[in-house]
Design a protein around this motif. Structure first.
Motif, PDB file in Angstrom:
ATOM      1  N   ILE A 171      -7.954  -6.308  -3.948  1.00 12.07           N
ATOM      2  CA  ILE A 171      -6.661  -5.695  -4.285  1.00 12.07           C
ATOM      3  C   ILE A 171      -6.860  -4.506  -5.202  1.00 12.07           C
ATOM      4  O   ILE A 171      -7.413  -4.643  -6.303  1.00 12.07           O
ATOM      5  CB  ILE A 171      -5.719  -6.727  -4.943  1.00 12.07           C
ATOM      6  CG1 ILE A 171      -5.366  -7.823  -3.941  1.00 12.07           C
ATOM      7  CG2 ILE A 171      -4.450  -6.051  -5.449  1.00 12.07           C
ATOM      8  CD1 ILE A 171      -4.480  -8.904  -4.500  1.00 12.07           C
ATOM      9  N   GLY A 172      -6.437  -3.344  -4.737  1.00  9.25           N
ATOM     10  CA  GLY A 172      -6.478  -2.145  -5.556  1.00  9.25           C
ATOM     11  C   GLY A 172      -7.889  -1.668  -5.860  1.00  9.25           C
ATOM     12  O   GLY A 172      -8.100  -0.820  -6.720  1.00  9.25           O
ATOM     13  N   THR A 173      -8.872  -2.221  -5.165  1.00  6.36           N
ATOM     14  CA  THR A 173     -10.268  -1.882  -5.460  1.00  6.36           C
ATOM     15  C   THR A 173     -10.848  -0.938  -4.423  1.00  6.36           C
ATOM     16  O   THR A 173     -11.941  -0.412  -4.610  1.00  6.36           O
ATOM     17  CB  THR A 173     -11.141  -3.157  -5.442  1.00  6.36           C
ATOM     18  OG1 THR A 173     -11.001  -3.766  -4.146  1.00  6.36           O
ATOM     19  CG2 THR A 173     -10.718  -4.135  -6.510  1.00  6.36           C
ATOM     20  N   GLY A 174     -10.142  -0.744  -3.323  1.00  2.62           N
ATOM     21  CA  GLY A 174     -10.690   0.044  -2.218  1.00  2.62           C
ATOM     22  C   GLY A 174     -11.633  -0.803  -1.371  1.00  2.62           C
ATOM     23  O   GLY A 174     -12.128  -0.378  -0.343  1.00  2.62           O
ATOM     24  N   GLU A 175     -11.877  -2.036  -1.818  1.00  2.00           N
ATOM     25  CA  GLU A 175     -12.794  -2.913  -1.087  1.00  2.00           C
ATOM     26  C   GLU A 175     -11.990  -3.859  -0.208  1.00  2.00           C
ATOM     27  O   GLU A 175     -11.387  -4.822  -0.702  1.00  2.00           O
ATOM     28  CB  GLU A 175     -13.602  -3.716  -2.103  1.00  2.00           C
ATOM     29  CG  GLU A 175     -14.642  -4.557  -1.460  1.00  2.00           C
ATOM     30  CD  GLU A 175     -15.841  -4.742  -2.390  1.00  2.00           C
ATOM     31  OE1 GLU A 175     -16.612  -5.642  -2.150  1.00  2.00           O
ATOM     32  OE2 GLU A 175     -15.960  -3.947  -3.332  1.00  2.00           O
ATOM     33  N   TYR A 207      -2.213 -10.013   5.872  1.00  2.00           N
ATOM     34  CA  TYR A 207      -3.374  -9.743   5.013  1.00  2.00           C
ATOM     35  C   TYR A 207      -3.018  -8.663   3.989  1.00  2.00           C
ATOM     36  O   TYR A 207      -2.318  -7.690   4.329  1.00  2.00           O
ATOM     37  CB  TYR A 207      -4.578  -9.264   5.854  1.00  2.00           C
ATOM     38  CG  TYR A 207      -5.682  -8.749   4.962  1.00  2.00           C
ATOM     39  CD1 TYR A 207      -6.534  -9.640   4.321  1.00  2.00           C
ATOM     40  CD2 TYR A 207      -5.810  -7.385   4.692  1.00  2.00           C
ATOM     41  CE1 TYR A 207      -7.492  -9.184   3.441  1.00  2.00           C
ATOM     42  CE2 TYR A 207      -6.771  -6.927   3.810  1.00  2.00           C
ATOM     43  CZ  TYR A 207      -7.611  -7.831   3.186  1.00  2.00           C
ATOM     44  OH  TYR A 207      -8.544  -7.373   2.299  1.00  2.00           O
ATOM     45  N   GLY A 208      -3.496  -8.816   2.763  1.00  2.00           N
ATOM     46  CA  GLY A 208      -3.303  -7.773   1.753  1.00  2.00           C
ATOM     47  C   GLY A 208      -4.574  -7.535   0.958  1.00  2.00           C
ATOM     48  O   GLY A 208      -5.336  -8.467   0.690  1.00  2.00           O
ATOM     49  N   GLY A 209      -4.797  -6.296   0.600  1.00  2.59           N
ATOM     50  CA  GLY A 209      -5.980  -5.923  -0.181  1.00  2.59           C
ATOM     51  C   GLY A 209      -6.569  -4.658   0.369  1.00  2.59           C
ATOM     52  O   GLY A 209      -7.322  -4.677   1.326  1.00  2.59           O
ATOM     53  N   SER A 210      -6.144  -3.516  -0.233  1.00  3.18           N
ATOM     54  CA  SER A 210      -6.668  -2.199   0.164  1.00  3.18           C
ATOM     55  C   SER A 210      -6.465  -1.891   1.648  1.00  3.18           C
ATOM     56  O   SER A 210      -7.332  -1.288   2.286  1.00  3.18           O
ATOM     57  CB  SER A 210      -8.144  -2.059  -0.227  1.00  3.18           C
ATOM     58  OG  SER A 210      -8.300  -2.174  -1.629  1.00  3.18           O
ATOM     59  N   VAL A 211      -5.321  -2.313   2.196  1.00  2.00           N
ATOM     60  CA  VAL A 211      -5.005  -1.919   3.585  1.00  2.00           C
ATOM     61  C   VAL A 211      -4.615  -0.444   3.577  1.00  2.00           C
ATOM     62  O   VAL A 211      -3.821   0.001   2.751  1.00  2.00           O
ATOM     63  CB  VAL A 211      -3.857  -2.766   4.178  1.00  2.00           C
ATOM     64  CG1 VAL A 211      -3.492  -2.274   5.576  1.00  2.00           C
ATOM     65  CG2 VAL A 211      -4.253  -4.239   4.218  1.00  2.00           C
ATOM     66  N   LYS A 212      -5.209   0.314   4.499  1.00  2.00           N
ATOM     67  CA  LYS A 212      -5.005   1.765   4.591  1.00  2.00           C
ATOM     68  C   LYS A 212      -4.846   2.119   6.078  1.00  2.00           C
ATOM     69  O   LYS A 212      -5.198   1.316   6.942  1.00  2.00           O
ATOM     70  CB  LYS A 212      -6.247   2.511   4.060  1.00  2.00           C
ATOM     71  CG  LYS A 212      -6.665   2.158   2.635  1.00  2.00           C
ATOM     72  CD  LYS A 212      -5.916   3.010   1.622  1.00  2.00           C
ATOM     73  CE  LYS A 212      -6.335   2.762   0.191  1.00  2.00           C
ATOM     74  NZ  LYS A 212      -6.118   1.464  -0.381  1.00  2.00           N
ATOM     75  N   PRO A 213      -4.387   3.348   6.356  1.00  3.90           N
ATOM     76  CA  PRO A 213      -4.261   3.723   7.772  1.00  3.90           C
ATOM     77  C   PRO A 213      -5.579   3.575   8.539  1.00  3.90           C
ATOM     78  O   PRO A 213      -5.576   3.220   9.714  1.00  3.90           O
ATOM     79  CB  PRO A 213      -3.829   5.193   7.707  1.00  3.90           C
ATOM     80  CG  PRO A 213      -3.109   5.308   6.403  1.00  3.90           C
ATOM     81  CD  PRO A 213      -3.834   4.380   5.456  1.00  3.90           C
ATOM     82  N   ASP A 214      -6.715   3.807   7.860  1.00  4.83           N
ATOM     83  CA  ASP A 214      -7.964   3.792   8.631  1.00  4.83           C
ATOM     84  C   ASP A 214      -8.574   2.387   8.819  1.00  4.83           C
ATOM     85  O   ASP A 214      -9.542   2.247   9.555  1.00  4.83           O
ATOM     86  CB  ASP A 214      -8.995   4.769   8.037  1.00  4.83           C
ATOM     87  CG  ASP A 214      -9.343   4.421   6.609  1.00  4.83           C
ATOM     88  OD1 ASP A 214      -8.829   3.403   6.099  1.00  4.83           O
ATOM     89  OD2 ASP A 214     -10.143   5.157   5.998  1.00  4.83           O
ATOM     90  N   ASN A 215      -8.047   1.384   8.161  1.00  2.00           N
ATOM     91  CA  ASN A 215      -8.601   0.049   8.435  1.00  2.00           C
ATOM     92  C   ASN A 215      -7.566  -0.910   9.033  1.00  2.00           C
ATOM     93  O   ASN A 215      -7.881  -2.047   9.384  1.00  2.00           O
ATOM     94  CB  ASN A 215      -9.246  -0.560   7.166  1.00  2.00           C
ATOM     95  CG  ASN A 215      -8.258  -0.714   6.015  1.00  2.00           C
ATOM     96  OD1 ASN A 215      -7.061  -0.822   6.227  1.00  2.00           O
ATOM     97  ND2 ASN A 215      -8.763  -0.714   4.790  1.00  2.00           N
ATOM     98  N   ALA A 216      -6.305  -0.447   9.141  1.00  2.00           N
ATOM     99  CA  ALA A 216      -5.231  -1.353   9.557  1.00  2.00           C
ATOM    100  C   ALA A 216      -5.430  -1.840  10.995  1.00  2.00           C
ATOM    101  O   ALA A 216      -5.287  -3.044  11.276  1.00  2.00           O
ATOM    102  CB  ALA A 216      -3.876  -0.659   9.411  1.00  2.00           C
TER     103      ALA A 216
END
Ligand code: PGA
Length: 253
Positions: A171-175, A207-216
């Motif tokens: 969460i919020g780690t980019g990982e 799922y939650g934890g650094s979800v971004k357009p490029d990994n969704a």
């Protein structure tokens, strides 16, 4: 098949000005989703300001936590009944930041989920292990304990809500958890729900934890990942729209 959900958690971020600009950007880029429900959890003070523009897009609103009691001498707290009265339809409960910073226990989280239902709100119950638990091989046990506290109290009433699996180390780690690691825990969660009641197999697990357009898209392609609870990226309308589009284009049929 469980409902697909893409949810945005603004945490303690935003302002009236940012909200206005955000909805303008959302309106411009909006393509009404066919397959997923879109939820937004802004700070409670921005809820009433969000109602009309969210409703016009079909976005449902929620608060980030509620207190177990309906009213009383609890300075600074927010009752589920008040959130419902202000137009919320959902609430997060048991977000890891509240478990850690506000000392919310498994039983306290279960009490908040019950309060949500009492007020007619749908609870999105957050579960997830910290890095030390994962390294010690305890990740499943921790998540099982968190879930069982809620299941013992709510049983099939949990069908009204959703589960968010958020490994705290992501969460919020980019990982981000890899899709395989996330899927493995989602499958465990589905099994725990199904063992409690077949009806609970229909509860969405996001799922939650650094979800971004490029990994969704890769996350959404997994069998038991029914959507996302997005923190940081949900503050950026373009990124949030791209994550919704990833669900529309690449989710399971
Ligand atoms: P993040 O937050 O997407 O910024 O990692 C997720 C959450 O805490 O709900």
């Amino acid at each position: 098949m469980p409902q697909r959900i893409v949810a945005g958690n603004w945490k303690m971020n935003g302002s009236r000005a940012l909200l206005a600009a955000y909805f303008t950007a959302m309106e411009q880029g909006w393509a009404a989703p066919r397959r997923c429900e879109v939820l937004l959890f802004p700070p409670a003070l921005l809820l009433s300001e969000s109602i009309e523009r969210a409703a016009a897009l079909g976005i449902r609103l929620g608060v980030q936590t509620v207190h177990p009691e309906a009213s009383g001498a609890y300075t600074g707290e927010l009752a589920a009944e008040m959130a419902a009265d202000a137009g919320a339809q959902w609430t997060l409960v048991g977000h890891s930041e509240r478990r850690a910073a506000c000392g919310e226990s498994n039983d306290g989280v279960a009490a908040r989920a019950v309060a949500a239902l009492r007020a007619g709100l749908k609870p999105m119950v957050c579960v997830g292990e910290v890095l030390a638990d994962r390294r010690a091989g305890r990740a499943e046990d921790v998540v099982r304990e968190q879930l069982e506290a809620v299941l013992t109290t709510m049983g099939e009433d949990l069908c009204a809500g959703a589960i968010a699996y958020e490994p705290v180390w992501a969460i919020g780690t980019g990982e981000t958890a890899s899709p395989e690691v996330a899927q493995a825990m989602h499958a465990v969660i589905r099994d725990i729900l199904g063992a409690a009641s077949k009806r609970l197999l229909e509860v969405p697990i996001v799922y939650g934890g650094s979800v971004k357009p490029d990994n969704a898209a890769a996350l959404f392609a997994e069998t038991d990942i029914d959507g996302a609870l997005v923190g940081g990226a949900s503050l950026d309308a373009a990124a949030f729209l791209a994550i919704i589009a990833a669900m529309e284009n690449h989710g399971n049929p």
